[in-house]
Design a protein around this motif. Structure first.
Motif, PDB file in Angstrom:
ATOM      1  N   ALA A 110       0.846  -1.189   0.000  1.00 28.05           N
ATOM      2  CA  ALA A 110       0.000   0.000   0.000  1.00 28.05           C
ATOM      3  C   ALA A 110       0.881   1.239   0.000  1.00 28.05           C
ATOM      4  O   ALA A 110       1.854   1.320   0.745  1.00 28.05           O
ATOM      5  N   VAL A 111       0.544   2.205  -0.865  1.00 34.56           N
ATOM      6  CA  VAL A 111       1.294   3.461  -0.965  1.00 34.56           C
ATOM      7  C   VAL A 111       0.598   4.497  -0.081  1.00 34.56           C
ATOM      8  O   VAL A 111      -0.527   4.890  -0.368  1.00 34.56           O
ATOM      9  N   PRO A 112       1.220   4.932   1.018  1.00 33.34           N
ATOM     10  CA  PRO A 112       0.557   5.851   1.950  1.00 33.34           C
ATOM     11  C   PRO A 112       0.143   7.165   1.269  1.00 33.34           C
ATOM     12  O   PRO A 112       0.786   7.585   0.305  1.00 33.34           O
ATOM     13  N   PRO A 113      -0.924   7.799   1.825  1.00 32.73           N
ATOM     14  CA  PRO A 113      -1.745   7.345   2.946  1.00 32.73           C
ATOM     15  C   PRO A 113      -2.863   6.421   2.468  1.00 32.73           C
ATOM     16  O   PRO A 113      -3.451   6.648   1.407  1.00 32.73           O
ATOM     17  N   VAL A 114      -3.143   5.389   3.258  1.00 30.44           N
ATOM     18  CA  VAL A 114      -4.248   4.478   2.973  1.00 30.44           C
ATOM     19  C   VAL A 114      -5.043   4.263   4.249  1.00 30.44           C
ATOM     20  O   VAL A 114      -4.578   4.579   5.346  1.00 30.44           O
ATOM     21  N   SER A 115      -6.219   3.691   4.121  1.00 33.41           N
ATOM     22  CA  SER A 115      -7.088   3.468   5.269  1.00 33.41           C
ATOM     23  C   SER A 115      -6.538   2.360   6.165  1.00 33.41           C
ATOM     24  O   SER A 115      -5.747   1.512   5.728  1.00 33.41           O
ATOM     25  N   LYS A 116      -6.990   2.359   7.406  1.00 35.88           N
ATOM     26  CA  LYS A 116      -6.615   1.293   8.329  1.00 35.88           C
ATOM     27  C   LYS A 116      -7.080  -0.058   7.803  1.00 35.88           C
ATOM     28  O   LYS A 116      -6.410  -1.066   8.007  1.00 35.88           O
ATOM     29  N   ALA A 117      -8.229  -0.074   7.113  1.00 37.40           N
ATOM     30  CA  ALA A 117      -8.751  -1.332   6.574  1.00 37.40           C
ATOM     31  C   ALA A 117      -7.827  -1.914   5.514  1.00 37.40           C
ATOM     32  O   ALA A 117      -7.621  -3.133   5.460  1.00 37.40           O
ATOM     33  N   VAL A 118      -7.249  -1.054   4.686  1.00 36.47           N
ATOM     34  CA  VAL A 118      -6.337  -1.541   3.641  1.00 36.47           C
ATOM     35  C   VAL A 118      -5.025  -2.009   4.259  1.00 36.47           C
ATOM     36  O   VAL A 118      -4.461  -3.033   3.857  1.00 36.47           O
ATOM     37  N   LEU A 119      -4.517  -1.285   5.260  1.00 38.56           N
ATOM     38  CA  LEU A 119      -3.317  -1.738   5.957  1.00 38.56           C
ATOM     39  C   LEU A 119      -3.547  -3.100   6.603  1.00 38.56           C
ATOM     40  O   LEU A 119      -2.680  -3.982   6.547  1.00 38.56           O
TER      41      LEU A 119
END
Length: 250
Positions: A110-119
């Motif tokens: 995942a390329v920040p910023p991403v949601s907590k759900a994707v992390l």
């Protein structure tokens, strides 16, 4: 492939190390503004500097050294002028040949910023793969892999893409055993034999259950329905003492 002697394992570990190093180099370089072609060139250089040949080109005439899939693309994405953006979910699938041995590995980033759900999806994608790997041992049912991954997905409220399977590898990129499900499959009756070489590569998703093609190109596969999806993959060898993972960087 079934390993019968030590030099075969040495050869597999060598090509496994090379493809793992390619994924590591690509993921380290990954940042907004890069094109997928630039990332592909990084992976190609790692492989070719080590005397390896990118397997998608070698075996299938794929238009790139690696498969790079972004967001709605989940497999076999063609490297090109697509620019990486903040918030993207990027998968690198890297396979190669050296001295007659093939290995295959992959990972999603995942390329920040991403949601907590994707992390969490990225963390859980690795956990799903390892749930399958931990079932590997001589004479165990191949179905144990899909059952373990399926249990993990169900308990954590994910879906699994059910038409992209794991596969045998070693002397060619795809060989027997073919179509190893990483989801529960009641029809699976085969067993893992000593020295058997194959991939484990579940596609864990926040809603997708299938991979679909389009008219855009003959390679790229998309999540169906469209949903964040990750893939993590190792090449493993079956032994009486459990799995040997050959796709480790070093």
């Amino acid at each position: 492939m079934t390993i019968t002697q030590e030099d075969e394992l040495i050869g597999l570990k060598e090509i496994g190390r090379i493809v793992a190093n390619a994924v590591e180099a690509m993921s380290t370089a990954l940042e907004p503004g890069m094109t997928t072609a630039e990332l592909d060139a990084i992976g190609r250089k790692v492989m070719e500097d080590e005397g390896a040949q990118p397997a998608p080109e070698l075996c299938y005439g794929f238009p790139g050294a690696t498969c790079i899939s972004v967001n709605e693309e989940i497999a076999h994405g063609i490297p090109g002028d697509r620019t990486i953006r903040k918030g993207d979910l990027v998968n690198f699938d890297v396979s190669a040949e050296k001295d007659g041995f093939f290995a295959d590995t992959g990972a999603s980033f995942a390329v920040p910023p991403v949601s907590k759900a994707v992390l969490k999806l990225c963390r859980d994608g690795k956990r799903a793969m390892w749930a399958g790997i931990r079932t590997v041992a001589t004479d165990r049912p191949l179905a144990d892999i899909g059952n373990a991954v399926g249990d993990f997905a169900r308990k954590n409220r994910y879906t699994l893409v059910k038409n992209l399977a794991s596969h045998g590898v070693g002397r060619s990129l795809h060989e027997e055993p073919g179509e190893i499900a990483t989801w529960p499959d009641r029809s699976e009756r085969r067993r893992m034999t000593e020295g058997l070489v194959f991939t484990i590569e579940p596609f864990l998703s926040m809603g997708a259950e299938w991979a679909d093609d389009t008219d855009d190109d003959p390679w790229t596969l998309f999540s169906a329905p469209r949903a964040p999806t990750v893939q993590y993959e190792h090449t493993i060898v079956t032994t009486r003492n459990g799995p040997i993972v050959v796709t480790l960087p070093g």
